[in-house]
Design an enzyme around this catalytic site. Structure first.
Site, mmCIF file in Angstrom:
data_model
loop_
_atom_site.group_PDB
_atom_site.id
_atom_site.type_symbol
_atom_site.label_atom_id
_atom_site.label_comp_id
_atom_site.label_asym_id
_atom_site.label_seq_id
_atom_site.Cartn_x
_atom_site.Cartn_y
_atom_site.Cartn_z
ATOM 1 N N ASP A 164 1.223 -1.602 0.028
ATOM 2 C CA ASP A 164 -0.565 0.082 -0.069
ATOM 3 C C ASP A 164 1.073 1.323 0.160
ATOM 4 O O ASP A 164 2.209 1.154 0.757
ATOM 5 C CB ASP A 164 -1.321 0.281 0.917
ATOM 6 N N GLU A 209 0.540 5.437 0.088
ATOM 7 C CA GLU A 209 -0.010 6.788 0.338
ATOM 8 C C GLU A 209 1.441 7.846 -0.196
ATOM 9 O O GLU A 209 1.898 8.080 -0.535
ATOM 10 C CB GLU A 209 0.294 7.296 2.038
ATOM 11 N N HIS A 235 -6.208 4.483 6.187
ATOM 12 C CA HIS A 235 -4.986 5.659 5.251
ATOM 13 C C HIS A 235 -4.265 5.313 5.617
ATOM 14 O O HIS A 235 -3.407 6.632 5.259
ATOM 15 C CB HIS A 235 -6.071 6.781 5.384
ATOM 16 N N ASP A 240 -2.839 -0.035 6.065
ATOM 17 C CA ASP A 240 -4.338 -0.028 4.905
ATOM 18 C C ASP A 240 -3.607 -1.620 4.030
ATOM 19 O O ASP A 240 -4.237 -2.795 3.496
ATOM 20 C CB ASP A 240 -4.418 0.597 4.273
#
Length: 219
Positions: free
Chosen positions: A24, A26, A182, A187
């Site tokens: 994941d 960001e 998030h 996540d």
């Protein structure tokens, strides 16, 4: 009488020589060519002694935006990241990738796999940002397949009838916290839990097809 010990399946055999790694990221926006990579987490997977796919170690890094990177305010409002906060402990993009890639390369070798394959929720978003960062840093030994991926949004839609991560987890009876969402680690680990559950639920289907193929080959 004790049951005979049955060794766990090799993860590479289950996934055609690929090592699934849940990733994941960001970011500072949706454009992987112009927007900053701000955080990355990678969750390793393994089979337990009962042959079930489970989470293993998580590797993580906060990332300094590359020079000239665009960062959208709306994205920061969603992920809660302050790129200027020194307490993030952010490191250069190249160093962040090196930190995360090292254990993945090691696992690929240990499991006799050909390379890693990214698992993600809407996986091509994460893969696109990963590939863009690899290109910017001119990394020659990217452990991940450059375009193939396992997408839990697709799997969740097919098996559970849900494509949103939170709803798919709820349908699967797995926990999800909007307050913790998030964060790349959170996540990635929730996505890993979902992927493992789906693969384990499909174990019988996989084994029946493999068994049929072996029988046809032998006949």
């Amino acid at each position: 009488m004790l049951e005979a010990f049955k060794p766990a399946p090799r993860i590479g055999q289950r996934f055609r020589g690929f090592l699934p790694v849940v990733v994941d990221v960001e970011t500072g926006g949706f454009n992987n060519q112009t927007d900053a990579l701000l955080e990355i987490a990678a969750v390793m997977l393994k089979f337990d002694r009962d042959g079930n796919l489970v989470r293993d170690e998580t590797h993580h890094a906060h990332v300094e935006p590359f020079k000239g990177a665009n960062i959208e305010k709306a994205s920061l409002e969603v992920n809660g990241i302050d790129p200027t906060n020194p307490l993030r402990g952010a490191i250069l993009e190249r160093d962040a990738l090196a930190k995360v890639f090292k254990p993945i390369r090691q696992a690929v070798s240990e499991h006799n796999c050909t390379r890693a394959i990214l698992v993600g929720h809407n996986a091509h978003f994460d893969l696109g940002f990963l590939n863009a960062a690899v290109g910017r840093c001119d990394i020659k030994r990217n452990p991940f397949h450059p375009f193939s991926a396992f997408d839990t949004a697709t799997l969740g839609g097919a098996v559970l009838g849900q494509t949103v991560l939170a709803r798919a987890l709820e349908a699967a009876g797995l926990p999800y916290s909007n307050k913790e969402a998030h964060s790349a680690i959170y996540d990635a680990e929730r996505t890993a839990d979902l992927f493992c559950l789906l693969i384990n639920r499909l174990r019988g289907v996989h084994e029946s097809f493999v068994g049929s193929a072996v029988a046809e080959t032998a006949s």
